[in-house]
Design a protein around this motif. Structure first.
Motif, PDB file in Angstrom:
ATOM      1  N   ARG A 119       0.817  -1.219   0.000  1.00 18.67           N
ATOM      2  CA  ARG A 119       0.000   0.000   0.000  1.00 18.67           C
ATOM      3  C   ARG A 119       0.851   1.270   0.000  1.00 18.67           C
ATOM      4  NH1 ARG A 119      -5.247  -1.355   1.471  1.00 18.67           N
ATOM      5  NH2 ARG A 119      -5.809   0.658   0.620  1.00 18.67           N
ATOM      6  N   ARG A 120       1.983   1.229  -0.644  1.00 13.57           N
ATOM      7  CA  ARG A 120       2.809   2.435  -0.788  1.00 13.57           C
ATOM      8  C   ARG A 120       3.674   2.286  -2.032  1.00 13.57           C
ATOM      9  NH1 ARG A 120       6.145   0.909   4.650  1.00 13.57           N
ATOM     10  NH2 ARG A 120       4.188  -0.147   4.959  1.00 13.57           N
ATOM     11  N   THR A 121       4.224   3.368  -2.500  1.00 15.16           N
ATOM     12  CA  THR A 121       5.102   3.301  -3.673  1.00 15.16           C
ATOM     13  C   THR A 121       6.503   2.883  -3.232  1.00 15.16           C
ATOM     14  OG1 THR A 121       5.855   5.587  -3.460  1.00 15.16           O
ATOM     15  CG2 THR A 121       3.832   5.223  -4.749  1.00 15.16           C
ATOM     16  N   PRO A 122       7.315   2.373  -4.168  1.00 15.31           N
ATOM     17  CA  PRO A 122       8.699   2.044  -3.827  1.00 15.31           C
ATOM     18  C   PRO A 122       9.455   3.258  -3.279  1.00 15.31           C
ATOM     19  CG  PRO A 122       8.115   1.073  -5.947  1.00 15.31           C
ATOM     20  CD  PRO A 122       6.970   1.955  -5.545  1.00 15.31           C
ATOM     21  N   GLU A 123       9.169   4.445  -3.783  1.00 16.61           N
ATOM     22  CA  GLU A 123       9.853   5.658  -3.315  1.00 16.61           C
ATOM     23  C   GLU A 123       9.522   5.916  -1.843  1.00 16.61           C
ATOM     24  OE1 GLU A 123       8.076   5.455  -6.194  1.00 16.61           O
ATOM     25  OE2 GLU A 123       9.934   5.225  -7.354  1.00 16.61           O
ATOM     26  N   THR A 124       8.245   5.727  -1.488  1.00 19.20           N
ATOM     27  CA  THR A 124       7.844   5.911  -0.085  1.00 19.20           C
ATOM     28  C   THR A 124       8.555   4.895   0.799  1.00 19.20           C
ATOM     29  OG1 THR A 124       5.679   6.639  -0.863  1.00 19.20           O
ATOM     30  CG2 THR A 124       5.850   6.066   1.467  1.00 19.20           C
ATOM     31  N   SER A 125       8.658   3.642   0.321  1.00 18.58           N
ATOM     32  CA  SER A 125       9.366   2.611   1.099  1.00 18.58           C
ATOM     33  C   SER A 125      10.776   3.077   1.419  1.00 18.58           C
ATOM     34  CB  SER A 125       9.440   1.295   0.302  1.00 18.58           C
ATOM     35  OG  SER A 125       8.185   0.658   0.261  1.00 18.58           O
ATOM     36  N   ILE A 126      11.481   3.554   0.393  1.00 18.75           N
ATOM     37  CA  ILE A 126      12.887   3.932   0.605  1.00 18.75           C
ATOM     38  C   ILE A 126      12.986   5.109   1.574  1.00 18.75           C
ATOM     39  CG2 ILE A 126      14.931   4.881  -0.562  1.00 18.75           C
ATOM     40  CD1 ILE A 126      14.198   2.996  -2.932  1.00 18.75           C
ATOM     41  N   ARG A 127      12.035   6.062   1.475  1.00 24.31           N
ATOM     42  CA  ARG A 127      12.044   7.193   2.401  1.00 24.31           C
ATOM     43  C   ARG A 127      11.826   6.700   3.846  1.00 24.31           C
ATOM     44  NH1 ARG A 127       7.553  10.498   1.312  1.00 24.31           N
ATOM     45  NH2 ARG A 127       7.952   9.939  -0.853  1.00 24.31           N
ATOM     46  N   ASP A 128      10.889   5.770   4.013  1.00 22.35           N
ATOM     47  CA  ASP A 128      10.650   5.196   5.349  1.00 22.35           C
ATOM     48  C   ASP A 128      11.886   4.450   5.865  1.00 22.35           C
ATOM     49  OD1 ASP A 128       8.110   6.170   5.025  1.00 22.35           O
ATOM     50  OD2 ASP A 128       7.162   4.206   4.711  1.00 22.35           O
ATOM     51  N   PHE A 129      12.536   3.713   4.961  1.00 19.40           N
ATOM     52  CA  PHE A 129      13.706   2.915   5.354  1.00 19.40           C
ATOM     53  C   PHE A 129      14.824   3.814   5.889  1.00 19.40           C
ATOM     54  CE2 PHE A 129      12.759  -0.714   2.091  1.00 19.40           C
ATOM     55  CZ  PHE A 129      11.625  -1.044   2.810  1.00 19.40           C
ATOM     56  N   ALA A 130      14.974   5.000   5.287  1.00 20.74           N
ATOM     57  CA  ALA A 130      16.045   5.908   5.716  1.00 20.74           C
ATOM     58  C   ALA A 130      15.870   6.243   7.206  1.00 20.74           C
ATOM     59  CB  ALA A 130      16.034   7.175   4.869  1.00 20.74           C
ATOM     60  N   ARG A 131      14.614   6.439   7.615  1.00 17.61           N
ATOM     61  CA  ARG A 131      14.357   6.718   9.035  1.00 17.61           C
ATOM     62  C   ARG A 131      14.648   5.496   9.908  1.00 17.61           C
ATOM     63  NH1 ARG A 131       9.705   9.228   7.122  1.00 17.61           N
ATOM     64  NH2 ARG A 131       8.398   7.552   7.886  1.00 17.61           N
ATOM     65  N   ILE A 132      14.260   4.312   9.404  1.00 19.53           N
ATOM     66  CA  ILE A 132      14.477   3.083  10.195  1.00 19.53           C
ATOM     67  C   ILE A 132      15.973   2.777  10.338  1.00 19.53           C
ATOM     68  CG2 ILE A 132      14.042   0.585  10.250  1.00 19.53           C
ATOM     69  CD1 ILE A 132      11.329   1.120   8.939  1.00 19.53           C
ATOM     70  N   VAL A 133      16.728   3.067   9.286  1.00 18.58           N
ATOM     71  CA  VAL A 133      18.184   2.860   9.361  1.00 18.58           C
ATOM     72  C   VAL A 133      18.763   3.708  10.491  1.00 18.58           C
ATOM     73  CG1 VAL A 133      20.384   3.282   8.161  1.00 18.58           C
ATOM     74  CG2 VAL A 133      18.492   2.180   6.943  1.00 18.58           C
ATOM     75  N   ARG A 134      18.323   4.974  10.588  1.00 16.91           N
ATOM     76  CA  ARG A 134      18.822   5.849  11.671  1.00 16.91           C
ATOM     77  C   ARG A 134      18.342   5.350  13.029  1.00 16.91           C
ATOM     78  NH1 ARG A 134      17.621   9.783   7.684  1.00 16.91           N
ATOM     79  NH2 ARG A 134      15.599  10.235   8.608  1.00 16.91           N
ATOM     80  N   GLN A 135      17.080   4.888  13.047  1.00 17.48           N
ATOM     81  CA  GLN A 135      16.483   4.389  14.295  1.00 17.48           C
ATOM     82  C   GLN A 135      17.244   3.173  14.842  1.00 17.48           C
ATOM     83  OE1 GLN A 135      12.570   2.922  13.510  1.00 17.48           O
ATOM     84  NE2 GLN A 135      11.988   2.626  15.655  1.00 17.48           N
ATOM     85  N   ALA A 136      17.584   2.254  13.940  1.00 17.38           N
ATOM     86  CA  ALA A 136      18.243   1.010  14.379  1.00 17.38           C
ATOM     87  C   ALA A 136      19.685   1.269  14.782  1.00 17.38           C
ATOM     88  CB  ALA A 136      18.190  -0.035  13.269  1.00 17.38           C
TER      89      ALA A 136
END
Lengths: 316, 316
Positions: A119-136
């Motif tokens: 339920r999201r575009t690949p671009e949105t996924s990558i934007r979300d991942f950038a935050r998770i990378v910092r979070q982890a």
């Protein structure tokens, strides 16, 4: 071309995804203690990695609603990495709180599958991942599984271009472990060889994993092609558990014991004890209400011997 | 090493063995007119060869007791070679009387399998074959299928040595077409590559065919290895029909439609119409009383498209 057919190279790394990719597709709920029992059996076989569960909303995937209990209940074996699927920051926090070794992020290469499945575009996924990378941060390593990296059930064959673009963007945000997934079993050996060769040549330091489904019977042929492209990490699922919602009744993931069996015959060192794996598959068979696609469970290994029929001992 | 993973070579030749190798293993008798219907459907697909039946004693193989009626009842398509299994001179005479294009002789490389399956030693087989070669003369060509060329269910892995010795003796008596059979699905890709490379190097003019079983899931991986060893002829069985008496319930022969599907995706010219083959497999499914192992029948080809779910068209 790597000479997998003429001489086995060194060590391969086998990842079992049955507890997540497999159980996620089961209609019935497998009791938490049975999941733990299975993962503990897998841990004892020498697998390099086990995908334990998914920290998704229990409403979205009820069969994995016990993610915390499973992750905390298993006995973690030294040398095995325990990974879990994480769809968002909330899931990441839950996974980190359980001390996972690795966070597995998932995005689709094709837009249609991304919209249908996530339920999201690949671009949105990558934007979300950038935050998770910092979070982890340094609390867990991060891998990203690229669904529909070879074909999409809505759009057809996926060209290497979009795969390269997605990896480029993932590398840019700091991800150095990528799983290329043939989500619906559409890949063929030449394509597998081409894609893994291109990715491996462009990013030689990337930790690349191949994740195949056996939907059209090409699972182990695709493994052979990936080996020849230099791939040393393979996802597979105990018993071949797991499926594809777009091919009901078809075989799912490449079966771990069938994969390890072939690799052992070819002389590869997977570090995995095949008989322990088959015992774990027998345990799994008791937990679910349908036959497994595992060939090893049905036919036994190639080394299986049969007694010579009496008549053949006294030929006429 | 032939570059099957980087560029497809030219023409491949696909032989279907379901009417013989498949039906022989069915417990029920398939009516003669249905066998003919199936073979006629196969003839229309562009296969290079069809193994029609076996001229064995009706007492030994009751399911193929109608060999003459089938052979005479089929409509022979131009360009298709019609072959039949022949166990002895009596069978050869029956096959020749029906005008078969080719006689398929069978012997086992391993002594135990030879005694258990054929009640004679490999040496006796070759002596008998010498007479049949003279008997057939110019009336039909001769091929010899070598059972247990990679592994024997009683003896274990079969080394290339005995295979080379058997071929040497067969070549000596005038046989120039050899089928190397992985009778019980024990072969693995490195072994396949090694054996076919050795045989092809030693006898470059020999017409070599690969015959794999999918008992342990390695069927198409072994095909890929054989392609890389330069093999251009493949036996397979419609629907994956056929079995292995030493692995009840396990998959049998490599499935023709799954094989042709993979080869077509890889860019090979097999001359075979895949959709015609799938239609023939559907016909076959109606004739037998158990599910076929065909992946194409269950999942459809990789080119199959699914409609995008409504929700994905209007992502929130």
């Amino acid at each position: 071309m790597h000479n997998a057919l003429q001489a086995a190279a060194g060590r391969l790394f086998i990842h079992d995804v049955a507890p997540r990719d497999g159980f996620q597709n089961e209609s019935g709920f497998i009791p938490t203690e049975r999941k733990i029992e299975l993962i503990d059996a897998l841990s004892a076989t020498g697998l390099a990695k086990i995908e334990v569960t998914s920290f998704t909303s229990p409403k979205a995937i009820p069969s994995l609603a016990d993610a915390e209990a499973v992750m905390k209940g298993i006995a973690r074996a030294p040398g095995v990495r325990y990974t879990a699927l994480v769809p968002n920051e909330r899931g990441c926090e839950r996974a980190l709180a359980c001390g996972v070794d690795e966070i597995n992020l998932v995005m689709s290469v094709s837009l249609s599958h991304s919209l249908a499945n996530l339920r999201r575009t690949p671009e949105t996924s990558i934007r979300d991942f950038a935050r998770i990378v910092r979070q982890a941060e340094s609390r867990a390593s991060i891998a990203c599984s690229l669904s529909t990296a070879f074909g999409c059930p809505f759009e057809g064959e996926v060209a290497p271009g979009p795969v390269m673009t997605a990896i480029e963007q993932l590398v840019d945000i700091g991800i150095d472990a990528i799983v290329l997934c043939d989500t619906t079993g559409m890949a063929h050996p030449r394509q597998v060889y081409e894609v893994f060769t291109r990715v491996g040549t462009r990013w030689p330091a990337l930790a690349l994993t191949a994740h195949f489904h056996d939907t059209r019977g090409m699972g182990l042929a695709n493994v052979l092609a990936a080996l020849q492209a230099g791939v040393v990490r393979f996802d597979a699922s105990l018993g071949g558990l797991g499926g594809c919602p777009y091919a009901p009744g078809a075989d799912g993931n490449v079966c771990t014991e069938d994969l390890v069996h072939m690799l052992a015959l070819m002389g590869y060192d997977t570090g995995v004890d095949l008989s322990g794996l088959v015992r774990a598959a027998s345990l799994l068979a008791q937990m679910i209400d349908h036959p497994l696609s595992s060939r090893l469970l049905r036919a036994g290994p190639s080394s299986r011997r049969y007694p010579l029929p009496e008549a053949a001992r006294h030929p006429g």
